[in-house]
Design an enzyme around this catalytic site. Sequence first.
Site, PDB file in Angstrom:
ATOM      1  N   HIS A  98       0.999  -1.257   0.135  1.00 46.11           N
ATOM      2  CA  HIS A  98      -0.010  -0.100  -0.084  1.00 46.11           C
ATOM      3  C   HIS A  98       0.892   1.223   0.108  1.00 46.11           C
ATOM      4  O   HIS A  98       1.811   1.208   0.699  1.00 46.11           O
ATOM      5  CB  HIS A  98      -0.973   0.031   1.144  1.00 46.11           C
ATOM      6  CG  HIS A  98      -0.354  -0.053   2.662  1.00 46.11           C
ATOM      7  ND1 HIS A  98      -0.021  -1.336   3.070  1.00 46.11           N
ATOM      8  CD2 HIS A  98       0.108   0.707   3.465  1.00 46.11           C
ATOM      9  CE1 HIS A  98       0.860  -1.043   4.062  1.00 46.11           C
ATOM     10  NE2 HIS A  98       0.723   0.155   4.499  1.00 46.11           N
ATOM     11  N   HIS A 100       0.732   5.270   1.241  1.00 47.22           N
ATOM     12  CA  HIS A 100       0.088   6.193   2.180  1.00 47.22           C
ATOM     13  C   HIS A 100       0.203   7.496   1.380  1.00 47.22           C
ATOM     14  O   HIS A 100       1.170   7.964   0.827  1.00 47.22           O
ATOM     15  CB  HIS A 100       0.847   6.482   3.400  1.00 47.22           C
ATOM     16  CG  HIS A 100       0.920   5.141   4.453  1.00 47.22           C
ATOM     17  ND1 HIS A 100       0.147   5.215   5.629  1.00 47.22           N
ATOM     18  CD2 HIS A 100       1.595   4.015   4.155  1.00 47.22           C
ATOM     19  CE1 HIS A 100       0.653   4.037   6.350  1.00 47.22           C
ATOM     20  NE2 HIS A 100       1.455   3.213   5.485  1.00 47.22           N
TER      21      HIS A 100
HETATM   22  P1  5GP Z   1       2.003   0.386   7.346  1.00 52.10           P
HETATM   23  O1  5GP Z   1       2.430   0.618   8.769  1.00 52.10           O
HETATM   24  O2  5GP Z   1       1.992  -1.129   7.152  1.00 52.10           O
HETATM   25  O3  5GP Z   1       2.776   1.172   6.522  1.00 52.10           O
HETATM   26  O4  5GP Z   1       0.556   0.992   7.348  1.00 52.10           O
HETATM   27  C1  5GP Z   1      -0.686   0.315   7.904  1.00 52.10           C
HETATM   28  C2  5GP Z   1      -1.709   1.300   7.902  1.00 52.10           C
HETATM   29  O5  5GP Z   1      -2.979   0.619   7.687  1.00 52.10           O
HETATM   30  C3  5GP Z   1      -1.592   1.973   9.152  1.00 52.10           C
HETATM   31  O6  5GP Z   1      -1.385   3.465   9.105  1.00 52.10           O
HETATM   32  C4  5GP Z   1      -2.983   1.609  10.143  1.00 52.10           C
HETATM   33  O7  5GP Z   1      -3.461   2.624  10.640  1.00 52.10           O
HETATM   34  C5  5GP Z   1      -3.860   1.387   8.702  1.00 52.10           C
HETATM   35  N1  5GP Z   1      -4.738   0.218   9.061  1.00 52.10           N
HETATM   36  C6  5GP Z   1      -4.420  -0.960   9.793  1.00 52.10           C
HETATM   37  N2  5GP Z   1      -5.532  -1.492  10.081  1.00 52.10           N
HETATM   38  C7  5GP Z   1      -6.670  -0.744   9.197  1.00 52.10           C
HETATM   39  C8  5GP Z   1      -8.305  -1.187   9.271  1.00 52.10           C
HETATM   40  O8  5GP Z   1      -8.580  -2.036   9.723  1.00 52.10           O
HETATM   41  N3  5GP Z   1      -8.808  -0.368   8.556  1.00 52.10           N
HETATM   42  C9  5GP Z   1      -8.014   0.908   8.048  1.00 52.10           C
HETATM   43  N4  5GP Z   1      -8.949   1.953   7.490  1.00 52.10           N
HETATM   44  N5  5GP Z   1      -6.683   1.176   8.253  1.00 52.10           N
HETATM   45  C10 5GP Z   1      -5.939   0.364   8.768  1.00 52.10           C
END
Ligand code: 5GP
Length: 137
Positions: A98, A100
């Site tokens: 993903h 951001h």
């Molecule tokens: P990472 O840390 O892997 O780059 O980002 C994962 C992101 O996914 C985090 O910013 C977290 O807040 C978001 N996230 C995790 N679980 C969920 C969810 O169930 N729903 C949504 N909308 N965001 C999520």
Amino acid sequence: MDCVFCKIVDHEAHAEILYESEHVLSFLDINPVNFGHTLVITKKHYDDFLSVPREELDHIIRAVQSISGVIQSKLNCDGFNIVINNGIAAGQTVRHFHFHIIPRYHNDDFRFKLNLKKYSDNLMKEYADKIRAELKI
Ligand code: 5GP
Ligand code: ZN
């Protein structure tokens, strides 16, 4: 597979969805750095950036650009960060690829805590040589 983003793709888990196409889904991050913090994901599960096929990258990068433009104009932010975390060391918590998109404002409270290093002697060239030797694009 127990992947929260796959569950969102399959509409088994709720998300505030902004955009959906054949290849891409975008929704608001549940824990935003700033309000409007958006995630853009491939609908197919890939663990991280390096595992995404190039055709999929084409689709997702176009979506990221369009969504960023709308975020900037509609939320009136002063800028935005586009971030991909890869691996636990880099802060990846959801192992489903993903982007951001993080809206930014002058003087907001989001700071990267940097401890900038200095290359000594030949070290910069050594690092460049290591990377250059394998680069085939
Ligand atoms: P990472 O840390 O892997 O780059 O980002 C994962 C992101 O996914 C985090 O910013 C977290 O807040 C978001 N996230 C995790 N679980 C969920 C969810 O169930 N729903 C949504 N909308 N965001 C999520
Ligand atoms: Zn997944």
